[in-house]
Design a protein around this motif. Structure first.
Motif, PDB file in Angstrom:
ATOM      1  N   LYS A   5     -31.239 -78.820  68.073  1.00  0.00           N
ATOM      2  CA  LYS A   5     -30.614 -78.122  66.945  1.00  0.00           C
ATOM      3  C   LYS A   5     -30.758 -76.605  67.109  1.00  0.00           C
ATOM      4  CE  LYS A   5     -30.834 -77.959  61.903  1.00  0.00           C
ATOM      5  NZ  LYS A   5     -31.656 -78.349  60.730  1.00  0.00           N
ATOM      6  N   LEU A   6     -31.965 -76.202  67.505  1.00  0.00           N
ATOM      7  CA  LEU A   6     -32.221 -74.770  67.698  1.00  0.00           C
ATOM      8  C   LEU A   6     -31.387 -74.221  68.854  1.00  0.00           C
ATOM      9  CD1 LEU A   6     -36.095 -74.852  67.268  1.00  0.00           C
ATOM     10  CD2 LEU A   6     -34.502 -73.731  65.707  1.00  0.00           C
ATOM     11  N   ARG A   7     -31.257 -75.048  69.856  1.00  0.00           N
ATOM     12  CA  ARG A   7     -30.470 -74.628  71.014  1.00  0.00           C
ATOM     13  C   ARG A   7     -29.019 -74.378  70.603  1.00  0.00           C
ATOM     14  NH1 ARG A   7     -32.031 -75.939  75.998  1.00  0.00           N
ATOM     15  NH2 ARG A   7     -32.896 -77.941  75.376  1.00  0.00           N
ATOM     16  N   LYS A   8     -28.519 -75.333  69.804  1.00  0.00           N
ATOM     17  CA  LYS A   8     -27.115 -75.225  69.376  1.00  0.00           C
ATOM     18  C   LYS A   8     -26.890 -73.987  68.517  1.00  0.00           C
ATOM     19  CE  LYS A   8     -25.535 -79.984  69.748  1.00  0.00           C
ATOM     20  NZ  LYS A   8     -25.603 -81.285  69.067  1.00  0.00           N
ATOM     21  N   SER A   9     -27.873 -73.643  67.716  1.00  0.00           N
ATOM     22  CA  SER A   9     -27.698 -72.472  66.841  1.00  0.00           C
ATOM     23  C   SER A   9     -28.098 -71.179  67.562  1.00  0.00           C
ATOM     24  CB  SER A   9     -28.511 -72.651  65.563  1.00  0.00           C
ATOM     25  OG  SER A   9     -29.865 -72.803  65.903  1.00  0.00           O
ATOM     26  N   GLY A  10     -28.438 -71.318  68.821  1.00  0.00           N
ATOM     27  CA  GLY A  10     -28.751 -70.121  69.615  1.00  0.00           C
ATOM     28  C   GLY A  10     -30.136 -69.560  69.370  1.00  0.00           C
ATOM     29  N   LEU A  11     -30.945 -70.301  68.644  1.00  0.00           N
ATOM     30  CA  LEU A  11     -32.266 -69.781  68.294  1.00  0.00           C
ATOM     31  C   LEU A  11     -33.331 -70.090  69.342  1.00  0.00           C
ATOM     32  CD1 LEU A  11     -32.361 -70.602  64.474  1.00  0.00           C
ATOM     33  CD2 LEU A  11     -32.214 -68.343  65.524  1.00  0.00           C
ATOM     34  N   LEU A  12     -33.082 -71.126  70.113  1.00  0.00           N
ATOM     35  CA  LEU A  12     -34.122 -71.573  71.038  1.00  0.00           C
ATOM     36  C   LEU A  12     -34.532 -70.457  72.012  1.00  0.00           C
ATOM     37  CD1 LEU A  12     -35.775 -74.139  71.796  1.00  0.00           C
ATOM     38  CD2 LEU A  12     -34.104 -74.494  73.608  1.00  0.00           C
ATOM     39  N   ASP A  13     -33.561 -69.709  72.517  1.00  0.00           N
ATOM     40  CA  ASP A  13     -33.867 -68.670  73.496  1.00  0.00           C
ATOM     41  C   ASP A  13     -33.828 -67.270  72.904  1.00  0.00           C
ATOM     42  OD1 ASP A  13     -34.233 -70.506  75.494  1.00  0.00           O
ATOM     43  OD2 ASP A  13     -32.109 -70.530  76.035  1.00  0.00           O
ATOM     44  N   LYS A  14     -33.656 -67.196  71.600  1.00  0.00           N
ATOM     45  CA  LYS A  14     -33.478 -65.897  70.957  1.00  0.00           C
ATOM     46  C   LYS A  14     -34.691 -64.988  71.178  1.00  0.00           C
ATOM     47  CE  LYS A  14     -32.197 -63.918  66.488  1.00  0.00           C
ATOM     48  NZ  LYS A  14     -31.295 -62.881  66.958  1.00  0.00           N
ATOM     49  N   ASN A  15     -35.860 -65.527  70.915  1.00  0.00           N
ATOM     50  CA  ASN A  15     -37.070 -64.713  71.081  1.00  0.00           C
ATOM     51  C   ASN A  15     -37.356 -64.438  72.558  1.00  0.00           C
ATOM     52  OD1 ASN A  15     -40.357 -64.410  70.957  1.00  0.00           O
ATOM     53  ND2 ASN A  15     -39.282 -63.579  69.178  1.00  0.00           N
ATOM     54  N   LYS A  16     -36.950 -65.366  73.402  1.00  0.00           N
ATOM     55  CA  LYS A  16     -37.191 -65.196  74.850  1.00  0.00           C
ATOM     56  C   LYS A  16     -36.380 -64.046  75.423  1.00  0.00           C
ATOM     57  CE  LYS A  16     -38.244 -70.024  75.910  1.00  0.00           C
ATOM     58  NZ  LYS A  16     -37.891 -70.599  74.594  1.00  0.00           N
ATOM     59  N   GLN A  17     -35.299 -63.715  74.719  1.00  0.00           N
ATOM     60  CA  GLN A  17     -34.442 -62.641  75.229  1.00  0.00           C
ATOM     61  C   GLN A  17     -35.034 -61.254  74.978  1.00  0.00           C
ATOM     62  OE1 GLN A  17     -30.868 -63.856  73.306  1.00  0.00           O
ATOM     63  NE2 GLN A  17     -30.493 -65.454  74.833  1.00  0.00           N
ATOM     64  N   ILE A  18     -36.018 -61.185  74.100  1.00  0.00           N
ATOM     65  CA  ILE A  18     -36.659 -59.888  73.860  1.00  0.00           C
ATOM     66  C   ILE A  18     -37.559 -59.595  75.059  1.00  0.00           C
ATOM     67  CG2 ILE A  18     -38.177 -58.567  72.331  1.00  0.00           C
ATOM     68  CD1 ILE A  18     -37.413 -60.627  70.123  1.00  0.00           C
ATOM     69  N   PRO A  19     -37.347 -58.473  75.706  1.00  0.00           N
ATOM     70  CA  PRO A  19     -38.187 -58.190  76.876  1.00  0.00           C
ATOM     71  C   PRO A  19     -39.649 -57.969  76.484  1.00  0.00           C
ATOM     72  CG  PRO A  19     -36.783 -56.318  76.365  1.00  0.00           C
ATOM     73  CD  PRO A  19     -36.356 -57.410  75.448  1.00  0.00           C
ATOM     74  N   MET A  20     -40.516 -58.468  77.300  1.00  0.00           N
ATOM     75  CA  MET A  20     -41.947 -58.274  77.060  1.00  0.00           C
ATOM     76  C   MET A  20     -42.242 -56.776  77.226  1.00  0.00           C
ATOM     77  SD  MET A  20     -44.705 -59.956  76.310  1.00  0.00           S
ATOM     78  CE  MET A  20     -44.239 -61.660  76.594  1.00  0.00           C
ATOM     79  N   PRO A  21     -42.903 -56.169  76.234  1.00  0.00           N
ATOM     80  CA  PRO A  21     -43.191 -54.737  76.359  1.00  0.00           C
ATOM     81  C   PRO A  21     -43.997 -54.443  77.624  1.00  0.00           C
ATOM     82  CG  PRO A  21     -43.753 -55.533  74.185  1.00  0.00           C
ATOM     83  CD  PRO A  21     -43.420 -56.729  75.011  1.00  0.00           C
ATOM     84  N   LEU A  22     -43.724 -53.261  78.157  1.00  0.00           N
ATOM     85  CA  LEU A  22     -44.393 -52.850  79.391  1.00  0.00           C
ATOM     86  C   LEU A  22     -45.910 -52.817  79.212  1.00  0.00           C
ATOM     87  CD1 LEU A  22     -43.516 -51.862  82.182  1.00  0.00           C
ATOM     88  CD2 LEU A  22     -43.552 -49.535  81.301  1.00  0.00           C
ATOM     89  N   VAL A  23     -46.324 -52.292  78.078  1.00  0.00           N
ATOM     90  CA  VAL A  23     -47.764 -52.151  77.819  1.00  0.00           C
ATOM     91  C   VAL A  23     -48.075 -52.721  76.428  1.00  0.00           C
ATOM     92  CG1 VAL A  23     -49.695 -50.556  77.741  1.00  0.00           C
ATOM     93  CG2 VAL A  23     -47.737 -50.038  79.191  1.00  0.00           C
TER      94      VAL A  23
END
Lengths: 551, 74
Positions: free
Chosen positions: A179-197
């Motif tokens: 369900k989350l995948r279909k609503s685009g939420l599953l990878d939403k947080n993963k798309q935020i780049p990990m801060p450098l520091v």
């Protein structure tokens, strides 16, 4: 089965089909009733005691179900605190309305002490840390019991189908993840780049948990200046959702670089809350990357799936963050070291370059000088020859000149010869000194100055020399002319004073016998011989007398 | 509260700048007159990093629930 907590009717083996201690007639009546469902009128005829009624209900229930029934339901209000001293546990199994999530049906369930151990072992055998908890959908086998003192129907659990339960959890997760995948939420947080520091950490955990201490200790041990925003939250039970939602929301308003959700350390693991849809959505929609360290063995929770990064334990999350900072730190230090080394290299290289350039300049200069030296020498030689020619030519001229002078001087009388010679010699010396000086300065020029200048100088010097020479010649001529006049003058005077010329005029020179010119009468006596010199000869005689001239 | 992005930008900028300086030094065109200025800048950058990363004590701030339950934007 322990007799102590069991109410009286349960002392009998309900499921075994034994008949109670009721009177035979009533029993028969009830049995008759059960055979004829439409005999309401008949019921109204007789009056039941409550126990009779309950007994009757029990009989009917018993007769309507098999001894072993499988039922499916969701664990509800399961609480270990409710475990009775004798070790049995009671809770409820519920069925939710798929849409409204409201409880559609529920039934109290009991696991007797003896069975409880068996069932728990079965769960643990299947998966370590796996146990009954709220929200868990289970498939269990047992029988329906009616507890007369409370008029309460219960389901007594004898066995559990673990595969079904696990499968159900997995299925539920799978469905939610889908369900989350279909609503685009599953990878939403993963798309935020990990801060450098990631030095500022929004931490969601229970402050009193071992997980909290593990996490903080790890960060503290790193030596990096982490700062932590702590949200004390319940990480199990039915308050989990609420706490997670406000914590995630609050931390999104801070300047935290990342949000970390950790729990663990204890043996009890109730991860149902991390499969909660709202929690999953909150994580997905967080504007900051969410890292989980929830600690589990069976499977990833939905929270793990939806998070930016999922690690097994709080310590692992802390290590990841430290590594991230360290990576940056090391890279910076490494680049800086390289810059530092490079600087050294450049300076060294520069020095070498300078030395090389200096060497080249030296070589080139030497080569240039060698080349020019040859030229200079060549020039110098030809200049010397030219100069010598010029000088000897000039000298010759000068000599000719002096010869001329000598010649004219020779015309002059002996009396003046010495003076003339003196002048002549002086002139020669002066001229020779002059030429010598020019020669030396010209030679110096050859050795010191450039070809062009040398040439120019040479021309200038030649001009000077010829000018000087012509001046000398001019002056010399003037001098000679003057000298000649003087000589002529001398000649004239000499002629005037010459005794020969006087004698020619009738004068005579008289010499004594001792050849002295006779100038007064005291030089002779009468009788002395004398001779007189005339212009064309001499005569001899004797002094006859001498008369002194009257004053 | 808003300087998070700026600070992160500074970290990445510092890293980029340091990398750039190294590249410039590795290139053949560096002039000896510029060298000391570049190295000075690199020293400033590494000092910034060291101070930011290491020269601070770890601190823990507690965020209470009451801060803002009303404007939950999630």
């Amino acid at each position: 089965m322990s007799p102590r907590p069991s109410p009286k009717p349960q002392t009998r083996k309900i499921g075994d089909g034994y008949v109670s201690s009721m009177k035979e007639d009533k029993m028969t009546k009830k049995l008759k009733l059960s055979e004829d469902n439409n005999s309401v009128e008949e019921l109204s005829d007789s009056i039941y005691t409550i126990s009779q009624l309950n007994e009757r209900i029990k009989e009917i229930l018993k007769g309507s179900f098999k001894d072993n029934v499988w039922i499916c339901g969701e664990v509800y209000r399961y609480n270990l605190k409710s475990v009775n001293a004798s070790g049995y546990v009671y809770f409820q199994l519920i069925e939710q309305d798929i849409k409204t999530k409201n409880i559609k049906a529920s039934i109290p369930v009991i696991i007797w002490a003896g069975k409880r151990q068996y069932i728990e072992n079965k769960l643990i055998e299947f998966a370590n840390d796996f146990q009954l908890k709220d929200g868990l959908e289970i498939k269990v086998q047992g029988y329906i019991d009616f507890y007369s003192p409370q008029g309460k129907v219960s389901f007594i659990i004898n066995d559990i189908d673990v595969e079904h339960t696990v499968g159900k959890i997995a299925l539920k997760r799978k469905q939610l993840i889908e369900k989350l995948r279909k609503s685009g939420l599953l990878d939403k947080n993963k798309q935020i780049p990990m801060p450098l520091v990631p030095l500022r950490i929004g931490l969601i955990t229970s402050e009193v948990s071992a997980g909290y201490n593990d996490f903080i200790n790890e960060l503290q041990g790193s030596g990096y200046g982490f700062s932590v925003y702590l949200c004390d939250a319940r990480v199990q039970g039915d308050k989990l959702e609420e706490d997670m939602l406000y914590s995630i929301a609050n931390l999104n308003k801070t300047d935290a670089d990342v949000i970390v959700i950790v729990r663990g350390g204890g043996s009890a693991s109730d991860l149902m809350g991390f499969d909660n849809e709202n929690v999953a959505i909150a994580i997905a929609k967080s504007s900051k990357p969410v890292l989980t360290g929830i600690g589990h063995q069976i499977d990833n929770t939905v929270a793990d799936e939806v998070a930016n990064m999922s690690l097994k334990t709080p310590t692992a999350v802390a290590k990841f963050l430290i590594e991230k900072v360290q990576e940056y730190d090391n890279e910076m230090e490494n680049i800086f070291q390289q810059i530092f080394n490079k600087q050294g290299e450049i300076i060294e290289h520069f020095k070498e370059n300078i030395n090389a350039i200096a060497g080249t300049i030296k070589t080139n200069t030497l080569r240039f000088l060698e080349r020019n030296e040859e030229k200079l020498r060549g020039f110098s030689d030809s200049f010397k020859i030219n100069s010598r020619n010029f000088i000897s030519h000039t000298k010759q001229n000068f000599l000719n000149l002096t010869d001329g002078i000598k010649l004219s001087v020779r015309l002059i009388t002996e009396r003046n010869q010495q003076k003339i010679l003196y002048i002549n010699n002086n002139l020669v010396r002066i001229l020779e000194g002059l030429f010598k000086t020019y020669y030396i300065s010209l030679n110096n020029c050859v050795n010191q100055i450039s070809l062009v200048r040398l040439n120019r100088l040479l021309v200038r010097q030649q001009q000077k020399i010829s000018q000087t020479a012509s001046q000398i010649v001019k002056r010399l001529s003037a001098f000679i002319i003057q000298e000649n006049k003087q000589l002529d003058n001398w000649e004239m005077q000499k002629n005037l004073k010459d005794p020969q010329n006087i004698i020619k005029k009738g004068y005579s020179l008289i010499y004594t016998a001792t050849s002295e010119i006779l100038k007064n009468i005291d030089q002779v006596n009468a009788g002395d011989n004398i001779r007189a010199i005339l212009s064309d000869g001499q005569i001899a005689g004797t002094v006859n007398s001498k008369n002194r001239k009257e004053e | 509260m808003k300087d998070m992005a700026d600070n992160n930008l500074t970290y990445s900028k510092a890293s980029e700048e340091l990398q750039k300086i190294l590249e410039e030094l590795e290139g053949e065109n560096i002039e000896i007159d510029n060298l000391s200025a570049k190295v000075k800048r690199a020293t400033e950058l590494i000092k910034f990093c060291r101070e930011k990363l290491k020269n601070t004590e770890m601190e823990i701030k507690k965020i209470t629930k009451d801060i803002s339950e009303q404007d939950t934007d999630l």
